[in-house]
Design a protein around this motif. Structure first.
Motif, PDB file in Angstrom:
ATOM      1  N   ARG A 180       0.838  -1.199   0.000  1.00  0.00           N
ATOM      2  CA  ARG A 180       0.000   0.000   0.000  1.00  0.00           C
ATOM      3  C   ARG A 180       0.871   1.246   0.000  1.00  0.00           C
ATOM      4  O   ARG A 180       2.062   1.194   0.327  1.00  0.00           O
ATOM      5  N   GLY A 181       0.260   2.366  -0.369  1.00  0.00           N
ATOM      6  CA  GLY A 181       0.984   3.628  -0.402  1.00  0.00           C
ATOM      7  C   GLY A 181       0.185   4.742   0.223  1.00  0.00           C
ATOM      8  O   GLY A 181      -1.026   4.831   0.026  1.00  0.00           O
ATOM      9  N   THR A 182       0.847   5.605   0.990  1.00  0.00           N
ATOM     10  CA  THR A 182       0.232   6.802   1.542  1.00  0.00           C
ATOM     11  C   THR A 182       1.035   8.014   1.096  1.00  0.00           C
ATOM     12  O   THR A 182       2.258   7.946   0.958  1.00  0.00           O
ATOM     13  N   LYS A 183       0.345   9.124   0.884  1.00  0.00           N
ATOM     14  CA  LYS A 183       1.005  10.323   0.387  1.00  0.00           C
ATOM     15  C   LYS A 183       2.024  10.878   1.369  1.00  0.00           C
ATOM     16  O   LYS A 183       3.068  11.397   0.975  1.00  0.00           O
ATOM     17  N   THR A 184       1.735  10.789   2.669  1.00  0.00           N
ATOM     18  CA  THR A 184       2.636  11.376   3.652  1.00  0.00           C
ATOM     19  C   THR A 184       4.000  10.708   3.672  1.00  0.00           C
ATOM     20  O   THR A 184       5.005  11.338   4.003  1.00  0.00           O
ATOM     21  N   LYS A 185       4.048   9.406   3.334  1.00  0.00           N
ATOM     22  CA  LYS A 185       5.313   8.688   3.378  1.00  0.00           C
ATOM     23  C   LYS A 185       5.964   8.533   2.013  1.00  0.00           C
ATOM     24  O   LYS A 185       7.096   8.045   1.924  1.00  0.00           O
ATOM     25  N   SER A 186       5.271   8.944   0.967  1.00  0.00           N
ATOM     26  CA  SER A 186       5.815   8.747  -0.382  1.00  0.00           C
ATOM     27  C   SER A 186       7.147   9.464  -0.567  1.00  0.00           C
ATOM     28  O   SER A 186       8.104   8.902  -1.101  1.00  0.00           O
ATOM     29  N   GLY A 187       7.217  10.719  -0.124  1.00  0.00           N
ATOM     30  CA  GLY A 187       8.450  11.472  -0.278  1.00  0.00           C
ATOM     31  C   GLY A 187       9.549  11.012   0.648  1.00  0.00           C
ATOM     32  O   GLY A 187      10.735  11.121   0.336  1.00  0.00           O
ATOM     33  N   ILE A 188       9.169  10.487   1.825  1.00  0.00           N
ATOM     34  CA  ILE A 188      10.149  10.065   2.817  1.00  0.00           C
ATOM     35  C   ILE A 188      10.724   8.697   2.483  1.00  0.00           C
ATOM     36  O   ILE A 188      11.928   8.472   2.542  1.00  0.00           O
ATOM     37  N   ILE A 189       9.847   7.772   2.109  1.00  0.00           N
ATOM     38  CA  ILE A 189      10.269   6.382   1.884  1.00  0.00           C
ATOM     39  C   ILE A 189      10.449   6.062   0.409  1.00  0.00           C
ATOM     40  O   ILE A 189      11.541   5.721  -0.041  1.00  0.00           O
ATOM     41  N   ALA A 190       9.347   6.170  -0.342  1.00  0.00           N
ATOM     42  CA  ALA A 190       9.352   5.690  -1.725  1.00  0.00           C
ATOM     43  C   ALA A 190      10.380   6.408  -2.596  1.00  0.00           C
ATOM     44  O   ALA A 190      11.134   5.772  -3.336  1.00  0.00           O
ATOM     45  N   GLU A 191      10.407   7.719  -2.523  1.00  0.00           N
ATOM     46  CA  GLU A 191      11.284   8.486  -3.411  1.00  0.00           C
ATOM     47  C   GLU A 191      12.762   8.260  -3.107  1.00  0.00           C
ATOM     48  O   GLU A 191      13.592   8.240  -4.012  1.00  0.00           O
ATOM     49  N   LYS A 192      13.083   8.072  -1.828  1.00  0.00           N
ATOM     50  CA  LYS A 192      14.489   8.023  -1.443  1.00  0.00           C
ATOM     51  C   LYS A 192      15.023   6.617  -1.215  1.00  0.00           C
ATOM     52  O   LYS A 192      16.208   6.362  -1.427  1.00  0.00           O
ATOM     53  N   PHE A 193      14.162   5.690  -0.790  1.00  0.00           N
ATOM     54  CA  PHE A 193      14.682   4.400  -0.346  1.00  0.00           C
ATOM     55  C   PHE A 193      14.204   3.199  -1.159  1.00  0.00           C
ATOM     56  O   PHE A 193      14.779   2.118  -1.031  1.00  0.00           O
ATOM     57  N   ASN A 194      13.158   3.338  -1.965  1.00  0.00           N
ATOM     58  CA  ASN A 194      12.721   2.219  -2.798  1.00  0.00           C
ATOM     59  C   ASN A 194      13.691   1.997  -3.953  1.00  0.00           C
ATOM     60  O   ASN A 194      14.410   2.910  -4.361  1.00  0.00           O
TER      61      ASN A 194
END
Length: 217
Positions: free
Chosen positions: A45-59
């Motif tokens: 699942r994905g949430t907007k609040t964590k997209s910039g923190i997790i997905a953009e930098k660590f995925n």
């Protein structure tokens, strides 16, 4: 002038209807999602609040998912095992149905099916139940050295590896950290399992994907 206004109204109505159709199809797809017995699934699942923190930098490459869990059918009831980063009195490992897994802040969901033999399914089921008997703390330090502290993708990787260490032989990713994260984590690099660690594995196939409209994050 009347023709122009009428045409504008017609176009607006078309796009409004299209939005309802798209959103409606997403909900219907979830309702029609067919899961098989003796099969391992990854729910992302994905949430907007964590997209910039997790997905953009660590995925690795998937920029939408921020959280993962392992699911399967038990007596025709879906159970999703996942570790959450909230303060819990008992354990950070929770077992959810699909409705509670997709909470009000979730805007994205994908489901991945594993091409697994029955023996692997039975092993994984036992392992998941074993972890529910332990007190698990969320791993805020993101270290791979402690069995009692886990984060969501670390839990999934560990369960899969314990299920079949040959088939699910995932390697952690090594990432040189930016100065901010070096200060927070007190290290120069991070050795970890991204939330999309499984996506390139040949055993996993995406069988469902949808985005939702959310009013809050």
């Amino acid at each position: 002038m009347y023709r122009i206004i009428s045409k504008a109204i017609a176009i607006a109505c078309y796009f409004i209807c299209l939005l309802f159709v798209i959103h409606g199809n997403s909900q219907n797809n979830i309702a029609n999602l067919k899961l098989e017995k003796n099969t391992i699934y990854i729910f992302s699942r994905g949430t907007k609040t964590k997209s910039g923190i997790i997905a953009e930098k660590f995925n690795i490459h998937d920029k939408k998912i921020t959280h993962v869990g392992i699911g399967f059918l038990e007596h025709n009831v879906l159970k999703i095992y996942h570790v959450v980063d909230i303060d819990t009195m008992q354990t950070a490992l929770v077992v959810s149905d699909l409705k509670s897994f997709i909470n009000e802040s979730v805007y994205y969901l994908s489901v991945w099916k594993c091409d697994n033999p029955v023996v692997d399914f039975k092993n994984l089921k036992k392992i998941c139940k074993y972890y529910t008997s332990k007190k698990i703390y969320f791993d805020y330090s993101f270290s791979l050295n402690d069995n009692t502290t886990l984060y969501c993708s670390e839990f999934c990787e560990r369960v899969l590896k314990e299920t079949n260490s040959v088939t699910f032989n995932f390697k952690p990713r090594v990432l040189k950290l930016e100065r901010f994260y070096q200060t927070v984590l007190e290290r120069a690099e991070l050795v970890y399992y991204p939330v999309d660690f499984f996506e390139d594995h040949p055993s996993f196939t995406k069988i469902f994907e949808s985005e939702f409209t959310v009013t809050t994050d």
